[in-house]
Design a protein around this motif. Structure first.
Motif, PDB file in Angstrom:
ATOM      1  N   TRP A 255     -13.865   5.399   4.782  1.00 53.68           N
ATOM      2  CA  TRP A 255     -13.254   5.030   3.506  1.00 53.68           C
ATOM      3  C   TRP A 255     -13.119   6.244   2.587  1.00 53.68           C
ATOM      4  O   TRP A 255     -12.120   6.380   1.872  1.00 53.68           O
ATOM      5  CB  TRP A 255     -14.068   3.933   2.816  1.00 53.68           C
ATOM      6  CG  TRP A 255     -13.866   2.590   3.447  1.00 53.68           C
ATOM      7  CD1 TRP A 255     -14.763   1.876   4.185  1.00 53.68           C
ATOM      8  CD2 TRP A 255     -12.657   1.804   3.416  1.00 53.68           C
ATOM      9  NE1 TRP A 255     -14.201   0.694   4.626  1.00 53.68           N
ATOM     10  CE2 TRP A 255     -12.912   0.626   4.163  1.00 53.68           C
ATOM     11  CE3 TRP A 255     -11.399   1.980   2.848  1.00 53.68           C
ATOM     12  CZ2 TRP A 255     -11.954  -0.365   4.334  1.00 53.68           C
ATOM     13  CZ3 TRP A 255     -10.438   0.983   3.025  1.00 53.68           C
ATOM     14  CH2 TRP A 255     -10.719  -0.159   3.759  1.00 53.68           C
ATOM     15  N   MET A 258     -10.028   8.245   2.703  1.00 55.80           N
ATOM     16  CA  MET A 258      -8.809   7.649   2.158  1.00 55.80           C
ATOM     17  C   MET A 258      -8.735   7.749   0.641  1.00 55.80           C
ATOM     18  O   MET A 258      -7.767   7.271   0.044  1.00 55.80           O
ATOM     19  CB  MET A 258      -8.718   6.181   2.587  1.00 55.80           C
ATOM     20  CG  MET A 258      -8.508   5.982   4.075  1.00 55.80           C
ATOM     21  SD  MET A 258      -6.985   6.774   4.683  1.00 55.80           S
ATOM     22  CE  MET A 258      -5.728   5.872   3.771  1.00 55.80           C
ATOM     23  N   GLY A 262      -5.322   7.622  -1.296  1.00 54.08           N
ATOM     24  CA  GLY A 262      -5.216   6.510  -2.234  1.00 54.08           C
ATOM     25  C   GLY A 262      -4.745   6.955  -3.604  1.00 54.08           C
ATOM     26  O   GLY A 262      -3.921   6.281  -4.242  1.00 54.08           O
ATOM     27  N   LEU A 265      -1.043   7.698  -3.366  1.00 57.64           N
ATOM     28  CA  LEU A 265      -0.269   6.462  -3.334  1.00 57.64           C
ATOM     29  C   LEU A 265      -0.186   5.830  -4.720  1.00 57.64           C
ATOM     30  O   LEU A 265       0.856   5.279  -5.101  1.00 57.64           O
ATOM     31  CB  LEU A 265      -0.885   5.479  -2.337  1.00 57.64           C
ATOM     32  CG  LEU A 265      -0.756   5.880  -0.860  1.00 57.64           C
ATOM     33  CD1 LEU A 265      -1.580   4.941   0.018  1.00 57.64           C
ATOM     34  CD2 LEU A 265       0.707   5.858  -0.417  1.00 57.64           C
ATOM     35  N   ALA A 299       4.353   6.408   1.522  1.00 58.30           N
ATOM     36  CA  ALA A 299       3.319   5.450   1.924  1.00 58.30           C
ATOM     37  C   ALA A 299       3.285   5.184   3.424  1.00 58.30           C
ATOM     38  O   ALA A 299       2.201   5.110   4.026  1.00 58.30           O
ATOM     39  CB  ALA A 299       3.508   4.141   1.168  1.00 58.30           C
ATOM     40  N   LEU A 303      -0.113   5.553   5.685  1.00 51.57           N
ATOM     41  CA  LEU A 303      -0.752   4.315   6.134  1.00 51.57           C
ATOM     42  C   LEU A 303      -0.607   4.136   7.637  1.00 51.57           C
ATOM     43  O   LEU A 303      -1.510   3.611   8.300  1.00 51.57           O
ATOM     44  CB  LEU A 303      -0.154   3.123   5.387  1.00 51.57           C
ATOM     45  CG  LEU A 303      -0.386   3.128   3.863  1.00 51.57           C
ATOM     46  CD1 LEU A 303       0.294   1.931   3.217  1.00 51.57           C
ATOM     47  CD2 LEU A 303      -1.878   3.130   3.536  1.00 51.57           C
ATOM     48  N   ALA A 306      -3.164   6.307   9.270  1.00 50.79           N
ATOM     49  CA  ALA A 306      -4.484   5.694   9.072  1.00 50.79           C
ATOM     50  C   ALA A 306      -4.676   4.532  10.037  1.00 50.79           C
ATOM     51  O   ALA A 306      -5.760   4.357  10.616  1.00 50.79           O
ATOM     52  CB  ALA A 306      -4.634   5.222   7.635  1.00 50.79           C
ATOM     53  N   ALA A 307      -3.632   3.730  10.244  1.00 54.38           N
ATOM     54  CA  ALA A 307      -3.731   2.594  11.162  1.00 54.38           C
ATOM     55  C   ALA A 307      -3.965   3.070  12.592  1.00 54.38           C
ATOM     56  O   ALA A 307      -4.804   2.520  13.319  1.00 54.38           O
ATOM     57  CB  ALA A 307      -2.460   1.746  11.079  1.00 54.38           C
ATOM     58  N   SER A 323       5.293  13.519   4.163  1.00 56.07           N
ATOM     59  CA  SER A 323       5.209  12.410   3.210  1.00 56.07           C
ATOM     60  C   SER A 323       5.158  12.909   1.773  1.00 56.07           C
ATOM     61  O   SER A 323       5.492  12.160   0.841  1.00 56.07           O
ATOM     62  CB  SER A 323       3.985  11.545   3.509  1.00 56.07           C
ATOM     63  OG  SER A 323       2.780  12.257   3.260  1.00 56.07           O
TER      64      SER A 323
END
Length: 504
Positions: A255, A258, A262, A265, A299, A303, A306-307, A323
């Motif tokens: 976490w 991120m 975050g 974003l 985004a 993301l 991350a996935a 990005s």
């Protein structure tokens, strides 16, 4: 809506030219980083100096994902010579191209001040500043992503799209879109061959097409161009998966990893909100905005990576550096909205907003810029330790590298190691098709080491050093500890060279 804004930028070409020149100046400033090269760039350097046949041999064993980039750098080294300028200038030029593309997209979707602000913002973003002077492929991918996104926007907003009822077909009298779709697919493919994580731009563009409700005349050729690019990159993707051990060092996603994305974003979402609050611009499809292009571009790759990293740890923000073009576009759009809001009451202040915001940001981020141009910004410096070796060596001395990957300093600076015997090496890197060569078995290394009177050991310094991992490294450490005495020990920029002499 845009007429009162345009007066603030009297020469339209300045909207893209100023960001390009600004980014070029940022890139050329301190380009050599005090003549330092760190381990990732050393890999580029030593491979670029091999022949095409030797590079091809290497790619069969390791680093296939960087194959096209290595071949490009080999060509540049052949033409311009091996230097930190040749190593890093392609990245500078690519980010300058990306800045120009952001400016052009921003101007078309949100006005000239948005374009100027976004183009200037790109070079200031910390992640971009770090890669701006990096001898790796990620900045080149950002340049290609900027060009492909600019092409997509032009195709969505082509003739037939001005009715405000969704994106047009991209086709019109006297205007053929086929060459542009071909160029789009080719750019996506080239970026994928530089690093196939760049294909995450395709779902980002797909979200943009969905957001703007693009018509079939746009969606169908986009699908065709995208499919062709993926098909072209598929052999590389499948083969490079057999070399997945190369990324085994990447830590699992947590976490706290991120937090930074975050924040980005959240900033991007605020920029999108400001852009949408400013209302649509005339002459464009109602839903084609900086938000609908920039927010997915920011985004979706972050993301998406991350996935993927939840299945296999792969989360490194440099893999999706492109990005940041979305973030820069959204920052520019927010500035454009602010200019439009100020213009009716404070026309002079509105014209100064973007230059003042840019100047304040540049000053605030000056410590970041200075730090990125320092050798200390990278984990090590292979050239600095080569200088120490050159000063400490004597003819007939032996040299060891622990781990073997630290041999990169000898591969980049062979002159500094002239006269030294690499007693652990059994097959050289080029001959073995590897980055670090193949070393002899521990028994042979131990035997060779016992025949030496004086040995230089090149390894990591300080906290970066790890206990000997391989049997060969444990053999080196064991013999040196038992039979040799340290007579000199120097640490410089993340590397260490220790001189050992046999006892008695």
């Amino acid at each position: 809506m845009s007429s009162h804004i345009s007066t603030g930028v009297r020469r339209p070409y300045l909207v893209w030219l100023v960001p390009v020149l600004w980014t070029l100046s940022l890139g050329m400033w301190g380009l050599s980083r005090q003549n330092s090269v760190w381990r990732d760039e050393a890999a580029t350097w030593q491979v670029a100096e091999r022949s095409p046949g030797e590079i091809w041999h290497l790619l069969g064993n390791v680093d296939a994902v960087h194959g096209l980039y290595y071949l490009l750098m080999h060509l540049l080294f052949e033409v311009f010579g091996a230097s930190t300028t040749t190593l890093r200038l392609p990245s500078v030029l690519a980010v300058a191209v990306a800045a120009g593309c952001v400016a052009l997209i921003g101007r078309r979707l949100a006005g000239p001040w948005a374009g100027l602000g976004g183009g200037l913002a790109l070079g200031l973003l910390p992640a971009v500043q770090f890669q701006l002077q990096e001898g790796r492929s990620y900045a080149l991918i950002a340049g290609g992503a900027g060009l492909s996104t600019l092409l997509l926007v032009s195709l969505i907003a082509g003739p037939g799209a001005e009715d405000g009822d969704g994106a047009g077909s991209g086709a019109g009298p006297g205007r053929r879109t086929g060459p542009r779709w071909t160029a789009y697919g080719a750019l996506v493919l080239v970026c994928a061959l530089l690093n196939w994580f760049s294909l995450l731009i395709l779902p980002a563009h797909a979200v943009t097409l969905w957001w703007v409700r693009a018509r079939r005349g746009v969606v169908a050729p986009w699908l065709l161009a995208s499919a062709a690019a993926v098909a072209g990159a598929l052999p590389l993707i499948l083969f490079s998966r057999t070399q997945s051990g190369q990324v085994s060092w990447i830590p699992p996603l947590t976490w706290h990893m991120m937090i930074g994305p975050g924040v980005l974003l959240a900033v991007g979402a605020l920029g999108a909100w400001a852009d949408l609050a400013g209302g649509p611009r005339t002459g464009l499809p109602a839903r084609l905005t900086a938000a609908s292009v920039g927010l997915p571009l920011l985004a979706v790759p972050l993301l998406g990576l991350a996935a993927v990293s939840l299945v296999q740890p792969l989360f490194l923000d440099r893999y999706v550096l492109f990005s940041m073009l979305g973030l820069a576009l959204l920052i520019g759009a927010a500035l454009g909205t602010a200019v439009r809001a100020l213009a009716p009451r404070y026309p002079r202040a509105s014209g100064a907003l973007v230059p003042v915001a840019f100047a304040v940001s540049a000053v605030a981020l000056l410590p970041v810029a200075l730090a990125d141009r320092s050798p200390a910004s990278r984990v090590d410096d292979v050239l600095a330790v080569a200088g120490e070796v050159s000063a400490l060596k004597r003819d007939g001395d032996a040299v060891l590298f622990a781990p073997a990957a630290r041999r990169d300093t000898a591969l980049v600076s062979p002159g500094a190691f002239a006269g030294l015997k690499d007693i652990a090496l059994s097959r050289g890197p080029a001959e073995s098709g590897t980055l670090k060569g193949e070393e002899a078995d521990p028994a042979r290394i131990s035997a060779a080491l016992r025949e030496q009177r004086r040995v230089l050991l090149v390894t990591d310094s300080g906290k970066a050093a790890k206990p000997p991992g391989s049997p060969a490294d444990r053999a080196k450490a064991g013999v040196l500890r038992a039979e040799f005495t340290v007579v000199e020990d120097r640490q410089v920029r993340g590397r260490r060279v220790t001189v050992y002499e046999r006892r008695g």
